[in-house]
Design a protein around this motif. Structure first.
Motif, PDB file in Angstrom:
ATOM      1  N   GLN A  10      51.851  81.448  45.640  1.00  0.00           N
ATOM      2  CA  GLN A  10      51.713  81.090  47.044  1.00  0.00           C
ATOM      3  C   GLN A  10      50.426  80.499  47.275  1.00  0.00           C
ATOM      4  N   LYS A  11      50.062  79.600  48.349  1.00  0.00           N
ATOM      5  CA  LYS A  11      48.824  79.017  48.389  1.00  0.00           C
ATOM      6  C   LYS A  11      47.865  80.002  48.688  1.00  0.00           C
ATOM      7  N   SER A  12      46.805  79.895  48.337  1.00  0.00           N
ATOM      8  CA  SER A  12      45.445  80.953  48.272  1.00  0.00           C
ATOM      9  C   SER A  12      45.041  81.126  49.811  1.00  0.00           C
ATOM     10  N   ASN A  13      44.878  82.382  50.561  1.00  0.00           N
ATOM     11  CA  ASN A  13      44.288  82.071  52.015  1.00  0.00           C
ATOM     12  C   ASN A  13      42.770  82.253  52.026  1.00  0.00           C
ATOM     13  N   ARG A  14      42.311  81.644  50.785  1.00  0.00           N
ATOM     14  CA  ARG A  14      40.695  81.671  50.757  1.00  0.00           C
ATOM     15  C   ARG A  14      40.152  80.145  50.126  1.00  0.00           C
ATOM     16  N   THR A  15      41.062  79.446  50.646  1.00  0.00           N
ATOM     17  CA  THR A  15      40.649  77.820  50.323  1.00  0.00           C
ATOM     18  C   THR A  15      39.499  77.452  51.233  1.00  0.00           C
ATOM     19  N   TYR A  16      39.510  77.967  52.405  1.00  0.00           N
ATOM     20  CA  TYR A  16      38.227  77.526  53.255  1.00  0.00           C
ATOM     21  C   TYR A  16      36.959  77.881  52.809  1.00  0.00           C
ATOM     22  N   ALA A  17      37.138  79.223  52.328  1.00  0.00           N
ATOM     23  CA  ALA A  17      35.875  79.779  51.903  1.00  0.00           C
ATOM     24  C   ALA A  17      35.577  79.156  50.383  1.00  0.00           C
ATOM     25  N   LEU A  18      36.405  78.822  49.561  1.00  0.00           N
ATOM     26  CA  LEU A  18      36.058  78.154  48.360  1.00  0.00           C
ATOM     27  C   LEU A  18      35.512  77.069  48.369  1.00  0.00           C
ATOM     28  N   ALA A  19      36.060  76.291  49.449  1.00  0.00           N
ATOM     29  CA  ALA A  19      35.227  74.838  49.902  1.00  0.00           C
ATOM     30  C   ALA A  19      33.939  75.082  50.429  1.00  0.00           C
ATOM     31  N   LEU A  20      33.681  75.966  51.255  1.00  0.00           N
ATOM     32  CA  LEU A  20      32.395  76.219  51.701  1.00  0.00           C
ATOM     33  C   LEU A  20      31.506  76.757  50.646  1.00  0.00           C
ATOM     34  N   LEU A  21      31.755  77.518  49.664  1.00  0.00           N
ATOM     35  CA  LEU A  21      31.081  78.072  48.614  1.00  0.00           C
ATOM     36  C   LEU A  21      30.590  77.123  47.884  1.00  0.00           C
ATOM     37  N   ARG A  22      31.663  75.926  47.552  1.00  0.00           N
ATOM     38  CA  ARG A  22      31.231  74.631  46.937  1.00  0.00           C
ATOM     39  C   ARG A  22      30.181  73.908  47.384  1.00  0.00           C
ATOM     40  N   VAL A  23      30.428  73.556  48.783  1.00  0.00           N
ATOM     41  CA  VAL A  23      29.483  73.099  49.402  1.00  0.00           C
ATOM     42  C   VAL A  23      27.856  73.426  49.504  1.00  0.00           C
ATOM     43  N   PHE A 262      17.768  84.758  44.008  1.00  0.00           N
ATOM     44  CA  PHE A 262      18.604  86.093  43.935  1.00  0.00           C
ATOM     45  C   PHE A 262      19.272  86.369  45.160  1.00  0.00           C
ATOM     46  N   GLN A 263      18.694  86.402  46.227  1.00  0.00           N
ATOM     47  CA  GLN A 263      19.484  87.115  47.454  1.00  0.00           C
ATOM     48  C   GLN A 263      20.312  85.928  47.895  1.00  0.00           C
ATOM     49  N   PHE A 264      19.966  84.853  48.012  1.00  0.00           N
ATOM     50  CA  PHE A 264      20.861  83.720  48.477  1.00  0.00           C
ATOM     51  C   PHE A 264      22.249  83.769  47.782  1.00  0.00           C
ATOM     52  N   VAL A 265      22.019  83.761  46.250  1.00  0.00           N
ATOM     53  CA  VAL A 265      23.463  83.562  45.683  1.00  0.00           C
ATOM     54  C   VAL A 265      24.503  84.841  45.945  1.00  0.00           C
ATOM     55  N   PHE A 266      23.825  85.822  46.290  1.00  0.00           N
ATOM     56  CA  PHE A 266      24.736  87.170  46.539  1.00  0.00           C
ATOM     57  C   PHE A 266      25.281  86.990  47.915  1.00  0.00           C
ATOM     58  N   ILE A 267      24.394  86.614  48.741  1.00  0.00           N
ATOM     59  CA  ILE A 267      25.041  86.258  50.412  1.00  0.00           C
ATOM     60  C   ILE A 267      26.061  85.457  50.199  1.00  0.00           C
ATOM     61  N   MET A 268      25.838  84.233  49.675  1.00  0.00           N
ATOM     62  CA  MET A 268      26.640  83.385  49.878  1.00  0.00           C
ATOM     63  C   MET A 268      27.969  83.544  49.089  1.00  0.00           C
ATOM     64  N   ALA A 269      28.117  84.401  48.178  1.00  0.00           N
ATOM     65  CA  ALA A 269      29.401  84.865  47.627  1.00  0.00           C
ATOM     66  C   ALA A 269      30.268  85.581  48.590  1.00  0.00           C
ATOM     67  N   TYR A 270      29.506  86.087  49.849  1.00  0.00           N
ATOM     68  CA  TYR A 270      30.184  87.053  50.660  1.00  0.00           C
ATOM     69  C   TYR A 270      31.178  86.301  51.438  1.00  0.00           C
ATOM     70  N   CYS A 271      31.246  85.289  51.571  1.00  0.00           N
ATOM     71  CA  CYS A 271      32.297  84.223  52.287  1.00  0.00           C
ATOM     72  C   CYS A 271      33.567  84.390  51.854  1.00  0.00           C
ATOM     73  N   LEU A 272      33.635  84.603  50.554  1.00  0.00           N
ATOM     74  CA  LEU A 272      35.108  84.711  49.792  1.00  0.00           C
ATOM     75  C   LEU A 272      35.823  86.160  50.440  1.00  0.00           C
ATOM     76  N   PHE A 273      35.013  86.919  51.088  1.00  0.00           N
ATOM     77  CA  PHE A 273      35.931  88.305  51.440  1.00  0.00           C
ATOM     78  C   PHE A 273      36.399  87.870  52.692  1.00  0.00           C
ATOM     79  N   LEU A 274      36.213  86.650  53.170  1.00  0.00           N
ATOM     80  CA  LEU A 274      37.032  86.535  54.693  1.00  0.00           C
ATOM     81  C   LEU A 274      38.086  85.354  54.187  1.00  0.00           C
ATOM     82  N   THR A 275      39.212  85.444  54.814  1.00  0.00           N
ATOM     83  CA  THR A 275      40.508  84.874  54.604  1.00  0.00           C
ATOM     84  C   THR A 275      40.229  83.594  55.499  1.00  0.00           C
ATOM     85  N   ASN A 276      41.257  82.469  55.443  1.00  0.00           N
ATOM     86  CA  ASN A 276      41.112  81.479  56.232  1.00  0.00           C
ATOM     87  C   ASN A 276      41.306  81.562  57.718  1.00  0.00           C
TER      88      ASN A 276
END
Length: 303
Positions: A10-23, A262-276
């Motif tokens: 089924q379609k992932s509920n983290r597509t928004y976070a993945l797009a945000l992470l890419r940007v 180092f800190q920025f990379v870890f913080i930006m990965a947090y966005c994936l813990f939130l669903t669309n």
């Protein structure tokens, strides 16, 4: 309990976070290129301070030291690809080439790397397989073929969870190593860190180093967060407070110890813990706060 395998397709509920992470990654890499551009020759060129042995690209492809002569051209291509990634041009193929070039730069000079660079490399690898092109792109990805659509959903879900699990493992392994260190086990690691001249990020470091309460809480608090984050983050009721604690930890390291990327990379990965859905609610709340702020300012001027 029966495992529902069909849910993986089924379609992932983290597509928004993945797009945000890419940007965010695209902007982050461009910023990194901009700040290193004046030091390119010293870091990666033929006049680099590192030993000029052959470069083993991806660990097994041997490249001659002559590749250093083209570091400026490689940097230019890298920056263009980062812009493409921000706008979703080239989709997964663009991210694949960014991953390869990022790996090449790491091989050209491993002395300037940190844990954030290592995590970034794996995030780029996982993003190659993820559908991060449903938001913030010139054209969305769509598959008419049901099999391709199911595979796209499967790889997207697995990629998102791979990033989250990798982040959790990074915390846990770091906590285990700290636990076997006497200064961390005895609760005085923050004292020695804040006392070092290398980490004098603020004028208050010396005063904080003399505060026993701060030293004990910051040392054991860091240990607790790294060891229990991989377990507690999956409990929805305490996820938000734990994420706030993690962000505050990284921001404190950013400001007090002057360890930045180092800190920025870890913080930006947090966005994936939130669903669309959670991102949608958060965006609506931020918009309402912005509207309320504008309304108060207008009311103030009317008075």
């Amino acid at each position: 309990m029966k495992l529902d395998v069909s849910s993986l397709y089924q379609k992932s509920n983290r597509t928004y976070a993945l797009a945000l992470l890419r940007v965010i990654i695209g902007v982050f890499l461009i910023r990194k290129i901009f700040f290193n551009i004046t030091s390119g020759e010293i870091l990666y060129g033929s006049q680099s301070f590192v030993a000029h042995e052959n470069i083993f690209f991806l660990g097994f492809i041997e490249m001659g030291s002559w590749i250093r002569e083209f570091h400026a051209e490689i940097t230019f291509v890298f920056s263009i690809l980062c812009v493409f990634m921000i706008f979703g041009i080239g989709k997964r193929l663009t991210i694949f080439f960014i991953f390869l070039l990022f790996e090449l730069f790491q091989r050209m000079n491993g002395l300037v790397l940190n844990g954030g660079d290592n995590l970034m490399k794996f995030i780029l690898l996982y993003l190659i397989f993820a559908d991060s092109f449903q938001y913030f792109v010139l054209k969305k990805v769509s598959y008419q073929n049901q099999i391709l659509n199911n595979l796209n959903n499967l790889f997207t879900r697995l990629s998102a969870y791979s990033i989250l699990i990798h982040l959790c493992l990074a915390y846990f392994v770091s906590g285990i190593f700290k636990l076997h260190s006497d200064v961390w086990f005895n609760g005085v690691a923050s004292y020695y860190t804040l006392s070092l001249e290398r980490f004098q990020g603020t004028p208050f470091n010396e005063q904080l180093a003399q505060n026993g309460y701060f030293i004990t809480i910051s040392t054991y608090g860091t240990l607790f967060l790294e060891l229990y984050f991989p377990v507690l983050i999956w409990i929805k009721k305490i996820r938000y407070p734990l994420m706030v604690a993690g962000i505050l930890l990284h921001l404190s390291i950013f400001s007090l110890m002057m360890i930045y990327d180092f800190q920025f990379v870890f913080i930006m990965a947090y966005c994936l813990f939130l669903t669309n859905k959670e991102w949608e609610v958060l965006t609506q709340r931020l918009k309402s706060l912005k509207f309320a702020g504008k309304w108060k300012i207008r009311k103030l001027y009317r008075i």
